[in-house]
Scaffold this motif. Structure first.
Motif, PDB file in Angstrom:
ATOM      1  N   VAL A   4       0.819  -1.101  -0.028  1.00 13.10           N
ATOM      2  CA  VAL A   4      -0.132   0.002  -0.015  1.00 13.10           C
ATOM      3  C   VAL A   4       0.780   1.401  -0.080  1.00 13.10           C
ATOM      4  CG1 VAL A   4      -1.735   1.428   1.598  1.00 13.10           C
ATOM      5  CG2 VAL A   4      -2.042  -1.111   1.103  1.00 13.10           C
ATOM      6  N   VAL A   5       1.848   1.162   0.908  1.00 10.96           N
ATOM      7  CA  VAL A   5       2.651   2.324   0.711  1.00 10.96           C
ATOM      8  C   VAL A   5       3.560   2.509  -0.509  1.00 10.96           C
ATOM      9  CG1 VAL A   5       4.878   3.359   1.852  1.00 10.96           C
ATOM     10  CG2 VAL A   5       3.191   2.196   3.465  1.00 10.96           C
ATOM     11  N   LEU A   6       3.925   1.460  -1.053  1.00 13.00           N
ATOM     12  CA  LEU A   6       4.711   1.539  -2.410  1.00 13.00           C
ATOM     13  C   LEU A   6       3.438   2.282  -3.569  1.00 13.00           C
ATOM     14  CD1 LEU A   6       6.757  -1.663  -2.474  1.00 13.00           C
ATOM     15  CD2 LEU A   6       7.587   0.505  -2.489  1.00 13.00           C
ATOM     16  N   LEU A   7       2.328   1.936  -3.422  1.00 13.54           N
ATOM     17  CA  LEU A   7       1.513   2.195  -4.365  1.00 13.54           C
ATOM     18  C   LEU A   7       1.313   3.765  -4.084  1.00 13.54           C
ATOM     19  CD1 LEU A   7      -0.733   1.363  -6.503  1.00 13.54           C
ATOM     20  CD2 LEU A   7      -2.293   1.077  -4.817  1.00 13.54           C
ATOM     21  N   ALA A   8       1.038   4.010  -2.828  1.00 13.34           N
ATOM     22  CA  ALA A   8       0.982   5.705  -2.629  1.00 13.34           C
ATOM     23  C   ALA A   8       2.136   6.365  -3.173  1.00 13.34           C
ATOM     24  CB  ALA A   8       0.778   5.938  -1.162  1.00 13.34           C
ATOM     25  N   SER A   9       3.497   5.721  -3.006  1.00 12.14           N
ATOM     26  CA  SER A   9       4.633   6.374  -3.071  1.00 12.14           C
ATOM     27  C   SER A   9       4.627   6.657  -4.980  1.00 12.14           C
ATOM     28  CB  SER A   9       5.841   5.505  -2.798  1.00 12.14           C
ATOM     29  OG  SER A   9       5.874   5.355  -1.539  1.00 12.14           O
ATOM     30  N   SER A  10       4.126   5.733  -5.473  1.00 11.26           N
ATOM     31  CA  SER A  10       4.129   5.974  -7.045  1.00 11.26           C
ATOM     32  C   SER A  10       3.392   6.997  -7.403  1.00 11.26           C
ATOM     33  CB  SER A  10       3.542   4.470  -7.711  1.00 11.26           C
ATOM     34  OG  SER A  10       2.457   4.365  -7.186  1.00 11.26           O
ATOM     35  N   GLY A  11       2.299   7.199  -6.552  1.00 12.94           N
ATOM     36  CA  GLY A  11       1.361   8.484  -6.980  1.00 12.94           C
ATOM     37  C   GLY A  11       2.229   9.886  -6.633  1.00 12.94           C
TER      38      GLY A  11
ATOM     39  N   ARG B 236      -4.256  -1.662   6.940  1.00 14.25           N
ATOM     40  CA  ARG B 236      -5.887  -1.719   7.572  1.00 14.25           C
ATOM     41  C   ARG B 236      -6.702  -0.548   7.112  1.00 14.25           C
ATOM     42  NH1 ARG B 236      -3.898  -2.253  12.425  1.00 14.25           N
ATOM     43  NH2 ARG B 236      -4.162  -4.401  12.544  1.00 14.25           N
ATOM     44  N   LEU B 237      -5.861   0.473   6.976  1.00 14.92           N
ATOM     45  CA  LEU B 237      -6.727   1.540   6.600  1.00 14.92           C
ATOM     46  C   LEU B 237      -6.971   1.431   4.967  1.00 14.92           C
ATOM     47  CD1 LEU B 237      -4.537   4.646   8.113  1.00 14.92           C
ATOM     48  CD2 LEU B 237      -6.738   3.680   8.934  1.00 14.92           C
ATOM     49  N   ALA B 238      -6.459   1.029   4.287  1.00 17.35           N
ATOM     50  CA  ALA B 238      -6.789   0.692   2.886  1.00 17.35           C
ATOM     51  C   ALA B 238      -7.948  -0.193   2.966  1.00 17.35           C
ATOM     52  CB  ALA B 238      -5.501   0.039   2.207  1.00 17.35           C
ATOM     53  N   TRP B 239      -7.839  -1.417   3.620  1.00 22.86           N
ATOM     54  CA  TRP B 239      -8.861  -2.139   3.692  1.00 22.86           C
ATOM     55  C   TRP B 239     -10.152  -1.755   3.979  1.00 22.86           C
ATOM     56  CZ3 TRP B 239     -11.293  -6.066   1.875  1.00 22.86           C
ATOM     57  CH2 TRP B 239     -12.239  -6.787   2.512  1.00 22.86           C
ATOM     58  N   ARG B 240     -10.241  -0.647   5.135  1.00 22.42           N
ATOM     59  CA  ARG B 240     -11.419  -0.194   5.394  1.00 22.42           C
ATOM     60  C   ARG B 240     -12.014   0.816   4.466  1.00 22.42           C
ATOM     61  NH1 ARG B 240     -10.017   1.913  11.594  1.00 22.42           N
ATOM     62  NH2 ARG B 240     -10.079  -0.237  12.714  1.00 22.42           N
ATOM     63  N   LEU B 241     -10.994   1.480   3.799  1.00 27.24           N
ATOM     64  CA  LEU B 241     -11.454   2.318   2.519  1.00 27.24           C
ATOM     65  C   LEU B 241     -12.045   1.477   1.387  1.00 27.24           C
ATOM     66  CD1 LEU B 241     -11.563   5.096   1.053  1.00 27.24           C
ATOM     67  CD2 LEU B 241      -9.166   4.467   0.264  1.00 27.24           C
ATOM     68  N   ILE B 242     -11.508   0.461   1.216  1.00 29.60           N
ATOM     69  CA  ILE B 242     -12.091  -0.527   0.124  1.00 29.60           C
ATOM     70  C   ILE B 242     -13.567  -0.987   0.597  1.00 29.60           C
ATOM     71  CG2 ILE B 242     -11.890  -2.900  -0.934  1.00 29.60           C
ATOM     72  CD1 ILE B 242      -8.889  -2.378  -0.944  1.00 29.60           C
ATOM     73  N   ARG B 243     -13.798  -1.529   1.865  1.00 31.14           N
ATOM     74  CA  ARG B 243     -14.853  -1.829   2.293  1.00 31.14           C
ATOM     75  C   ARG B 243     -16.005  -0.723   2.317  1.00 31.14           C
ATOM     76  NH1 ARG B 243     -14.867  -4.716   7.904  1.00 31.14           N
ATOM     77  NH2 ARG B 243     -13.791  -2.595   8.346  1.00 31.14           N
TER      78      ARG B 243
END
Length: 341
Positions: A67-74, A207-214
Motif C-alpha cells: 500500500v505504501v509503495l502504491l501511494a509512493s508511486s502516486g 488496515r486503513l486501505a482495507w477499510r477504505l475498500i470496504r
C-alpha cells in the motif's frame, strides 16, 4: 493485567474530603532493600511469544508495504517525491516505539495517563524498586504512570511505560501491588509490548486501505441495489474478478490475513501466561493468585448484572469471541500458577 474489576467487590470506602486515606498495609518483604544490586545487561528480550507476534504480523506488514509503495508511486508522479522515500520513512518510524518523548505523548493523550503525584510516587516507587531489584533490572529503565480509574488494572505499553490505576494504587496491599507490577514487567522483559506495538503500527496502512475498500464496496452495493439487479450482478462479477486476480498475483497472501487475528489472539493469551510466570518467578505467585481471584469474582458479578439488565439467560461469550480474546480465562491462569504456589 488489562481486565477491570468492580469496585463494589472491595469494602474500602473513600475518605471524606479533606482527610487522607491510609495506605494499604506494607506487607512486602523488602529483601533487596540493602546491599549491592547486580543489574542484568538487557532490560528486555524476545521470548517465543514476542517472536510469534512478529512472525504473525509479517503478512500484514507486507500488505502495508504494498500500500505504501502504491501511494509512493502516486506521490512520485504528482509531486516528484522519490519512490523509495515514503517506504523508508515508514520503516524507520518504528523506532519511535522506544523514543521517550513520543511515549510521553502516547501515555498522556492516547492512554490518558499522568505522572505520579508526590504522594503517589512515594507509595509506588519503593514497590517498583523492589520488583525490579528482584528481576535484576534498574528501576529507572521504565517510567511509572497513573490512570485515574476506579478499575483494578495495570499497563505495559510502548518501550518504557508501566502504568497502574488509582484504584489499584489505593486499595491493593503492597505485596499484591508488587505482583501486578511484576506481571507488567514480565511483558516488557519478554518483548511482548514492543513487538505487539510494532506489529500494529506496520499493519496500519494495510488496515486503513482495507477499510477504505470496504466503504467503497458498501457505497457501490447501495447504488447498484437502487439501480437494477443487473447492475448488482455486474458489480459482483467485477469484485469477484478483482479478488481472484489479487489472490493470484499475491500468491494467496490476503487469505492469511483472515486467520491472523485468531492466531495473534492465541499468542497474546500465551504472553499473559508468560507474564504470570515471570511474576511468580520473582516470588509473587500467591499474591498474584489473590488478585486474579478478586478480578474473577468481579467479572462474574459484572456478567450477572449485565445479563439481568439485558434480560438474557446466557452470559457466556460466543465461541469466536473467545478465540479473539487476548487474555486467558481466570481459571486457566490460576491453574498455571498452581506449581508456583
Amino acid at each position: 493485567m488489562s481486565r477491570p474489576t468492580d469496585p463494589a467487590q472491595h469494602p474500602e470506602e473513600p475518605s471524606p474530603a479533606g482527610e487522607s486515606r491510609p495506605s494499604p498495609a506494607d506487607d512486602l518483604d523488602y529483601r533487596h532493600r540493602t546491599g549491592r544490586l547486580h543489574f542484568s545487561a538487557h532490560a528486555r528480550g524476545l521470548d517465543g511469544t514476542a517472536l510469534g507476534q512478529l512472525v504473525l504480523r509479517l503478512p500484514g506488514t507486507v500488505m502495508s508495504l504494498l500500500v505504501v509503495l502504491l501511494a509512493s508511486s502516486g506521490l512520485d508522479a504528482w509531486l516528484g517525491i522519490p519512490l523509495w522515500a515514503p517506504p523508508l520513512l515508514w520503516l524507520v518510524s518504528g523506532a519511535l516505539v522506544f523514543h521517550r518523548p513520543t511515549e510521553d505523548f502516547l501515555a498522556r493523550h492516547l492512554l490518558r495517563l499522568h505522572r505520579p503525584m508526590p504522594a503517589e510516587y512515594a507509595r509506588l516507587a519503593p514497590v517498583w524498586r523492589e520488583v525490579t531489584a528482584r528481576a535484576g533490572i534498574d528501576s529507572r529503565t521504565y517510567d511509572l504512570w497513573i490512570e485515574d480509574s476506579e478499575d483494578l488494572n495495570a499497563y505495559a505499553a510502548a518501550g518504557h511505560i508501566v502504568g497502574v490505576t488509582r484504584f489499584a494504587l489505593d486499595h491493593l496491599p503492597t505485596s499484591q501491588l508488587a505482583a501486578v507490577l511484576a506481571h507488567e514487567l514480565g511483558h516488557h522483559t519478554g518483548g511482548h509490548v514492543w513487538s505487539s506495538l510494532l506489529g500494529e503500527w506496520y499493519a496500519l496502512p494495510g488496515r486503513l486501505a482495507w477499510r477504505l475498500i470496504r466503504s467503497l464496496l458498501a457505497l457501490a452495493m447501495a447504488w447498484s441495489r437502487r439501480s437494477s439487479w443487473s447492475a448488482t450482478a455486474l458489480l459482483l462479477v467485477v469484485v469477484g474478478f478483482v479478488t481472484l486476480t489479487t489472490l493470484q498475483r499475491l500468491y494467496g497472501l490476503p487469505l492469511l490475513l483472515l486467520a491472523t487475528p485468531y492466531l495473534i489472539a492465541a499468542v497474546g493469551r500465551r504472553a499473559e501466561l508468560r507474564a504470570d510466570q515471570h511474576a511468580a518467578a520473582l516470588g509473587f505467585a500467591r499474591e498474584l493468585a489473590v488478585v486474579l481471584e478478586t478480578m474473577h469474582r468481579a467479572e462474574r458479578a459484572t456478567g450477572r448484572a449485565a445479563k439481568a439488565a439485558a434480560g438474557r439467560d446466557d452470559a457466556e461469550p460466543r465461541f469466536l469471541d473467545r478465540l479473539l480474546s487476548t487474555h486467558p480465562d481466570y481459571p486457566t491462569r490460576l491453574h498455571r500458577l498452581k506449581p508456583h504456589l
